[in-house]
Design a protein around this motif. Structure first.
Motif, PDB file in Angstrom:
ATOM      1  N   PHE A  41       0.833  -1.199   0.000  1.00  0.00           N
ATOM      2  CA  PHE A  41       0.000   0.000   0.000  1.00  0.00           C
ATOM      3  C   PHE A  41       0.871   1.254   0.000  1.00  0.00           C
ATOM      4  N   GLY A  42       0.371   2.278  -0.667  1.00  0.00           N
ATOM      5  CA  GLY A  42       1.016   3.579  -0.671  1.00  0.00           C
ATOM      6  C   GLY A  42       0.039   4.636  -0.213  1.00  0.00           C
ATOM      7  N   ILE A  43       0.514   5.873  -0.142  1.00  0.00           N
ATOM      8  CA  ILE A  43      -0.348   7.005   0.191  1.00  0.00           C
ATOM      9  C   ILE A  43      -0.533   7.855  -1.060  1.00  0.00           C
ATOM     10  N   HIS A  44      -1.789   8.053  -1.406  1.00  0.00           N
ATOM     11  CA  HIS A  44      -2.198   8.815  -2.592  1.00  0.00           C
ATOM     12  C   HIS A  44      -2.368  10.272  -2.136  1.00  0.00           C
ATOM     13  N   LEU A  45      -1.288  11.020  -2.183  1.00  0.00           N
ATOM     14  CA  LEU A  45      -1.307  12.391  -1.675  1.00  0.00           C
ATOM     15  C   LEU A  45      -2.302  13.221  -2.478  1.00  0.00           C
ATOM     16  N   GLY A  46      -3.422  13.570  -1.838  1.00  0.00           N
ATOM     17  CA  GLY A  46      -4.513  14.220  -2.556  1.00  0.00           C
ATOM     18  C   GLY A  46      -4.802  15.612  -2.033  1.00  0.00           C
ATOM     19  N   ILE A  47      -4.891  16.543  -2.965  1.00  0.00           N
ATOM     20  CA  ILE A  47      -5.236  17.919  -2.610  1.00  0.00           C
ATOM     21  C   ILE A  47      -6.404  18.414  -3.465  1.00  0.00           C
ATOM     22  N   ALA A 101       1.067  15.496   6.863  1.00  0.00           N
ATOM     23  CA  ALA A 101      -0.007  15.076   7.766  1.00  0.00           C
ATOM     24  C   ALA A 101      -0.693  13.814   7.243  1.00  0.00           C
ATOM     25  N   HIS A 102      -0.802  13.659   5.923  1.00  0.00           N
ATOM     26  CA  HIS A 102      -1.378  12.440   5.346  1.00  0.00           C
ATOM     27  C   HIS A 102      -0.541  11.229   5.753  1.00  0.00           C
ATOM     28  N   ILE A 103       0.765  11.367   5.626  1.00  0.00           N
ATOM     29  CA  ILE A 103       1.671  10.259   5.956  1.00  0.00           C
ATOM     30  C   ILE A 103       1.624   9.964   7.449  1.00  0.00           C
ATOM     31  N   ASP A 104       1.654  11.013   8.244  1.00  0.00           N
ATOM     32  CA  ASP A 104       1.622  10.827   9.698  1.00  0.00           C
ATOM     33  C   ASP A 104       0.332  10.133  10.140  1.00  0.00           C
ATOM     34  N   LEU A 105      -0.798  10.532   9.566  1.00  0.00           N
ATOM     35  CA  LEU A 105      -2.071   9.926   9.942  1.00  0.00           C
ATOM     36  C   LEU A 105      -2.103   8.456   9.542  1.00  0.00           C
ATOM     37  N   ALA A 106      -1.649   8.155   8.334  1.00  0.00           N
ATOM     38  CA  ALA A 106      -1.649   6.761   7.885  1.00  0.00           C
ATOM     39  C   ALA A 106      -0.772   5.894   8.778  1.00  0.00           C
ATOM     40  N   ARG A 107       0.387   6.391   9.136  1.00  0.00           N
ATOM     41  CA  ARG A 107       1.267   5.623  10.022  1.00  0.00           C
ATOM     42  C   ARG A 107       0.647   5.464  11.404  1.00  0.00           C
ATOM     43  N   LYS A 108       0.015   6.518  11.891  1.00  0.00           N
ATOM     44  CA  LYS A 108      -0.672   6.428  13.182  1.00  0.00           C
ATOM     45  C   LYS A 108      -1.759   5.360  13.142  1.00  0.00           C
ATOM     46  N   MET A 109      -2.400   5.191  11.973  1.00  0.00           N
ATOM     47  CA  MET A 109      -3.463   4.199  11.809  1.00  0.00           C
ATOM     48  C   MET A 109      -2.922   2.808  11.502  1.00  0.00           C
ATOM     49  N   GLY A 110      -1.598   2.662  11.516  1.00  0.00           N
ATOM     50  CA  GLY A 110      -0.995   1.348  11.350  1.00  0.00           C
ATOM     51  C   GLY A 110      -0.748   0.900   9.935  1.00  0.00           C
ATOM     52  N   VAL A 111      -0.773   1.834   8.982  1.00  0.00           N
ATOM     53  CA  VAL A 111      -0.529   1.477   7.580  1.00  0.00           C
ATOM     54  C   VAL A 111       0.976   1.377   7.335  1.00  0.00           C
ATOM     55  N   ARG A 112       1.406   0.256   6.812  1.00  0.00           N
ATOM     56  CA  ARG A 112       2.789   0.147   6.334  1.00  0.00           C
ATOM     57  C   ARG A 112       2.837   0.799   4.957  1.00  0.00           C
ATOM     58  N   ILE A 113       3.588   1.871   4.828  1.00  0.00           N
ATOM     59  CA  ILE A 113       3.614   2.649   3.580  1.00  0.00           C
ATOM     60  C   ILE A 113       4.826   2.225   2.761  1.00  0.00           C
ATOM     61  N   ASP A 114       4.567   1.760   1.552  1.00  0.00           N
ATOM     62  CA  ASP A 114       5.657   1.337   0.671  1.00  0.00           C
ATOM     63  C   ASP A 114       6.069   2.397  -0.340  1.00  0.00           C
ATOM     64  N   TYR A 115       5.180   3.363  -0.603  1.00  0.00           N
ATOM     65  CA  TYR A 115       5.491   4.366  -1.624  1.00  0.00           C
ATOM     66  C   TYR A 115       4.522   5.538  -1.485  1.00  0.00           C
ATOM     67  N   LEU A 116       4.836   6.603  -2.197  1.00  0.00           N
ATOM     68  CA  LEU A 116       3.955   7.763  -2.304  1.00  0.00           C
ATOM     69  C   LEU A 116       3.584   7.965  -3.766  1.00  0.00           C
ATOM     70  N   ASP A 117       2.371   8.468  -3.992  1.00  0.00           N
ATOM     71  CA  ASP A 117       2.023   8.976  -5.313  1.00  0.00           C
ATOM     72  C   ASP A 117       1.061  10.150  -5.131  1.00  0.00           C
ATOM     73  N   THR A 118       0.547  10.680  -6.220  1.00  0.00           N
ATOM     74  CA  THR A 118      -0.281  11.881  -6.118  1.00  0.00           C
ATOM     75  C   THR A 118      -1.604  11.692  -6.845  1.00  0.00           C
ATOM     76  N   HIS A 119      -2.606  12.412  -6.373  1.00  0.00           N
ATOM     77  CA  HIS A 119      -3.955  12.352  -6.906  1.00  0.00           C
ATOM     78  C   HIS A 119      -4.219  13.573  -7.786  1.00  0.00           C
ATOM     79  N   TYR A 120      -4.468  13.319  -9.058  1.00  0.00           N
ATOM     80  CA  TYR A 120      -4.895  14.340 -10.021  1.00  0.00           C
ATOM     81  C   TYR A 120      -3.776  15.241 -10.532  1.00  0.00           C
TER      82      TYR A 120
END
Length: 267
Positions: free
Chosen positions: A63-69, A120-139
């Motif tokens: 799983f990654g974090i889809h950095l969305g703005i 803050a997106h990354i921090d929240l996901a880690r706080k929720m226990g998500v193992r983050i393998d990568y970042l990408d962006t939304h739109y």
């Protein structure tokens, strides 16, 4: 196992995880029973909590974090992770995210606010226990020079690779996304048959037929799917879980990969 000369490597990435409940279910199904190997989670989306739980319960998946703005749906508005009073340039007068890249850039976004919001997106996901393998962006694509330095700084600080900035050849995923439902599997087959040796990235948007997905309508008129988002994304999910497509992957000698596997290959 290292990459072999002349090998075709295909990284498959589902986007928008967290956008709806049935979207989450479809993405997990495509990862467990189809050809999708990575999924990007939207921390600003309403079903983020469920997406984070799915990631925690499936630690073998990537799983990654889809950095969305951008919150692109009409009547289905999203807010930033940070209090909107702290990121005023990123939101409208009511505290909702802008609904298109054009809106976003026309309001002179503060890159400092953007960086704090993305962290803050990354921090929240880690706080929720998500193992983050990568970042990408939304739109907005990560190679957009207006905010690429922000992404690269965050990636370096957090020790996370950024999808699309790792030398992958990005396939035009809209070759499947905009096809009519009955043509999506054949469109995907054409893409797979035309792959050449190297590292490719296929970005996908699975969903299920549901009232919540059919209620989604893009803010931008040119992006409105007249057949319904639910029907279109459900057909996409069927293509990515098709037994025929899975056999074709083997016949074409394509090596499917997640970002976790790809980064291990590079080490």
């Amino acid at each position: 196992m290292k990459a072999q000369p002349g090998e075709i490597i295909l990284i498959t990435r589902a986007d928008d995880m967290g956008y709806t409940h049935t979207g989450n279910l479809a993405i997990l199904d495509c990862m467990r029973h189809g050809i999708i190997r990575s999924a990007a989670i939207l921390a600003v989306a309403p079903w983020f909590d469920e997406a984070a739980r799915i990631a925690r319960e499936n630690p073998d998946l990537s799983f990654g974090i889809h950095l969305g703005i951008i919150g692109e749906w009409r009547g289905y508005r999203w807010r930033p992770v940070l209090p909107y009073s702290e990121v005023r340039s990123l939101v409208d007068e009511n505290g909702f995210l802008w609904q298109s890249p054009a809106q976003f850039w026309s309001h002179n976004p503060d890159m400092g606010e953007l960086e704090r919001e993305f962290r803050a997106h990354i921090d929240l996901a880690r706080k929720m226990g998500v193992r983050i393998d990568y970042l990408d962006t939304h739109y907005i694509m990560p190679y957009d020079e207006r905010f690429r330095p922000v992404l690269e700084r965050i990636g370096a600080d957090c020790g996370l690779p950024i999808s699309c900035l790792l030398g992958e050849h990005e396939i035009d995923d809209f070759g499947v996304y905009y096809l009519p439902p009955e043509e999506k599997e054949r469109g995907l087959e054409r893409i797979l048959r035309e792959l050449t040796p190297g590292v490719h990235l296929l970005i996908t948007h699975p969903g299920l037929p549901s009232l919540e997905n059919d209620a989604l309508v893009h803010f931008e008129p040119k992006d409105v799917q007249t057949l319904g988002v639910g029907r279109m994304r459900a057909a996409e999910a069927l293509a990515y879980t098709s037994p025929r497509i899975r056999r074709l992957i083997g016949e074409c000698g394509i090596r499917l990969m997640s970002y976790r596997e790809f980064m291990a290959l590079r080490d």
